[in-house]
Design a protein around this motif. Structure first.
Motif, PDB file in Angstrom:
ATOM      1  N   VAL A  11      -2.376   2.084  -6.728  1.00 55.81           N
ATOM      2  CA  VAL A  11      -2.325   0.647  -7.012  1.00 55.81           C
ATOM      3  C   VAL A  11      -0.871   0.218  -7.180  1.00 55.81           C
ATOM      4  O   VAL A  11      -0.140   0.804  -7.987  1.00 55.81           O
ATOM      5  CB  VAL A  11      -3.124   0.300  -8.279  1.00 55.81           C
ATOM      6  CG1 VAL A  11      -3.029  -1.195  -8.580  1.00 55.81           C
ATOM      7  CG2 VAL A  11      -4.579   0.724  -8.115  1.00 55.81           C
ATOM      8  N   PRO A  12      -0.404  -0.800  -6.438  1.00 54.92           N
ATOM      9  CA  PRO A  12       0.984  -1.235  -6.565  1.00 54.92           C
ATOM     10  C   PRO A  12       1.283  -1.752  -7.976  1.00 54.92           C
ATOM     11  O   PRO A  12       0.440  -2.398  -8.611  1.00 54.92           O
ATOM     12  CB  PRO A  12       1.103  -2.368  -5.542  1.00 54.92           C
ATOM     13  CG  PRO A  12      -0.021  -2.146  -4.583  1.00 54.92           C
ATOM     14  CD  PRO A  12      -1.129  -1.554  -5.397  1.00 54.92           C
ATOM     15  N   SER A  13       2.468  -1.468  -8.465  1.00 58.21           N
ATOM     16  CA  SER A  13       2.900  -1.966  -9.762  1.00 58.21           C
ATOM     17  C   SER A  13       3.498  -3.363  -9.607  1.00 58.21           C
ATOM     18  O   SER A  13       3.713  -3.847  -8.493  1.00 58.21           O
ATOM     19  CB  SER A  13       3.960  -1.032 -10.350  1.00 58.21           C
ATOM     20  OG  SER A  13       5.148  -1.077  -9.570  1.00 58.21           O
ATOM     21  N   SER A  54       0.831  -1.206   0.000  1.00 59.61           N
ATOM     22  CA  SER A  54       0.000   0.000   0.000  1.00 59.61           C
ATOM     23  C   SER A  54       0.864   1.253   0.000  1.00 59.61           C
ATOM     24  O   SER A  54       0.590   2.217  -0.729  1.00 59.61           O
ATOM     25  CB  SER A  54      -0.926  -0.010   1.215  1.00 59.61           C
ATOM     26  OG  SER A  54      -1.710   1.157   1.264  1.00 59.61           O
ATOM     27  N   ASP A  55       1.915   1.247   0.801  1.00 63.59           N
ATOM     28  CA  ASP A  55       2.820   2.391   0.860  1.00 63.59           C
ATOM     29  C   ASP A  55       3.500   2.611  -0.489  1.00 63.59           C
ATOM     30  O   ASP A  55       3.553   3.737  -1.002  1.00 63.59           O
ATOM     31  CB  ASP A  55       3.859   2.148   1.954  1.00 63.59           C
ATOM     32  CG  ASP A  55       4.765   3.350   2.178  1.00 63.59           C
ATOM     33  OD1 ASP A  55       4.411   4.465   1.736  1.00 63.59           O
ATOM     34  OD2 ASP A  55       5.827   3.177   2.804  1.00 63.59           O
ATOM     35  N   LEU A  56       4.010   1.538  -1.086  1.00 65.64           N
ATOM     36  CA  LEU A  56       4.665   1.658  -2.392  1.00 65.64           C
ATOM     37  C   LEU A  56       3.680   2.139  -3.457  1.00 65.64           C
ATOM     38  O   LEU A  56       4.020   2.959  -4.311  1.00 65.64           O
ATOM     39  CB  LEU A  56       5.272   0.311  -2.799  1.00 65.64           C
ATOM     40  CG  LEU A  56       6.485  -0.154  -1.987  1.00 65.64           C
ATOM     41  CD1 LEU A  56       6.838  -1.595  -2.358  1.00 65.64           C
ATOM     42  CD2 LEU A  56       7.682   0.755  -2.227  1.00 65.64           C
ATOM     43  N   GLY A  57       2.445   1.609  -3.399  1.00 70.62           N
ATOM     44  CA  GLY A  57       1.436   2.031  -4.366  1.00 70.62           C
ATOM     45  C   GLY A  57       1.084   3.495  -4.240  1.00 70.62           C
ATOM     46  O   GLY A  57       0.940   4.214  -5.237  1.00 70.62           O
ATOM     47  N   MET A 108       8.472  -5.815  -2.487  1.00 76.66           N
ATOM     48  CA  MET A 108       7.922  -6.341  -1.242  1.00 76.66           C
ATOM     49  C   MET A 108       8.420  -7.756  -0.977  1.00 76.66           C
ATOM     50  O   MET A 108       8.808  -8.102   0.151  1.00 76.66           O
ATOM     51  CB  MET A 108       6.390  -6.322  -1.308  1.00 76.66           C
ATOM     52  CG  MET A 108       5.695  -6.899  -0.067  1.00 76.66           C
ATOM     53  SD  MET A 108       5.498  -8.713  -0.105  1.00 76.66           S
ATOM     54  CE  MET A 108       4.317  -8.894  -1.438  1.00 76.66           C
ATOM     55  N   GLN A 109       8.407  -8.589  -2.009  1.00 75.39           N
ATOM     56  CA  GLN A 109       8.820  -9.980  -1.837  1.00 75.39           C
ATOM     57  C   GLN A 109      10.258 -10.086  -1.333  1.00 75.39           C
ATOM     58  O   GLN A 109      10.556 -10.832  -0.387  1.00 75.39           O
ATOM     59  CB  GLN A 109       8.661 -10.733  -3.165  1.00 75.39           C
ATOM     60  CG  GLN A 109       7.216 -10.916  -3.595  1.00 75.39           C
ATOM     61  CD  GLN A 109       7.066 -11.167  -5.081  1.00 75.39           C
ATOM     62  OE1 GLN A 109       8.062 -11.379  -5.792  1.00 75.39           O
ATOM     63  NE2 GLN A 109       5.846 -11.165  -5.573  1.00 75.39           N
TER      64      GLN A 109
END
Length: 229
Positions: free
Chosen positions: A114-116, A103-106, A123-124
């Motif tokens: 919306v995350p790419s 959510s933060d990255l998005g 994240m992974q």
């Protein structure tokens, strides 16, 4: 390069890496109060209210909006200032940590929150690298997760429902492989809560610490729960 070789008979460690999972409200966070010794809980999903009054538990709240930066700094802080100071370090929980990071990255991206695809990869790697890093802190490491399930079909066409931790599928095996114990929290017919420690077709679990197939909620990590050291 000179290899550091230790005979297996001389391995000395009493610390392990645990992942416990169950649906929300089953008692994952409550189980933390039974961990022996001093515990630090990294609260991601804000459910630690159930631990109120526990003198041997400290709680640090993970920023769930600016999570990417906060989590990176937290990992470094643990290494520099808290290594070996707690018997147990708990991340509660990894399922919500994944969502908070995404959510933060998005929100900081260009796709209206919306995350790419790249954000998922970031994240992974951060989750898996965090687990590797935290395994060196000199504490029992406990990660909690929500439960997920699917309908699995084997090569013969037989089907069954499988239960497993709610972790991104790309890193699920990697995370579970890095854990010594993966335990599913369940309630038996007598209403007692306990952990399933043995895998079956319908449940992912494992125990590389000892030979127990299951245990009570209060016996995940054996020890004197009244000993603050």
């Amino acid at each position: 390069m000179s290899l550091q070789i230790t005979n297996a008979a001389n391995i000395q460690t009493d610390k392990g890496t645990y992942l416990i999972y169950a649906p929300p409200g089953m008692g994952k966070t409550t189980a933390i109060k039974y961990l022996p010794g001093k515990t630090l809980v990294l609260d991601v999903d804000r459910t630690t209210r159930v631990l109120k009054g526990e003198k041997n538990i400290d709680i640090a709240y993970v920023d769930n909006t600016d999570t990417w930066k906060f989590w990176g700094e937290l990992i470094v802080d643990l290494e520099e200032n808290y290594k070996g100071k707690y018997d147990n370090i708990v991340v509660d929980n990894i399922s919500e940590l994944e969502r908070s990071l995404l959510s933060d990255l998005g929100n900081k991206g260009k796709n209206k929150g919306v995350p790419s695809q790249g954000d998922y990869q970031y994240m992974q790697f951060r989750i898996v690298n965090s687990l590797r890093y935290m395994k060196n802190l000199g504490s029992n490491l406990v990660w909690t997760a929500w439960e997920s399930s699917d309908l699995f079909t084997d090569s013969s066409g037989q089907q069954w429902n499988r239960s497993f931790p709610q972790i991104n599928h790309k890193i699920l095996n990697n995370v579970l492989g890095l854990c010594d114990v993966v335990a599913k929290l369940a309630i038996n017919s007598d209403g007692e809560r306990g952990f399933v420690l043995s895998s079956s077709n319908s449940t992912y679990a494992k125990n590389q610490i000892d030979d127990r197939k299951g245990c009570l909620q209060s016996e995940l990590i054996l020890g004197d729960v009244n000993d603050p050291t």
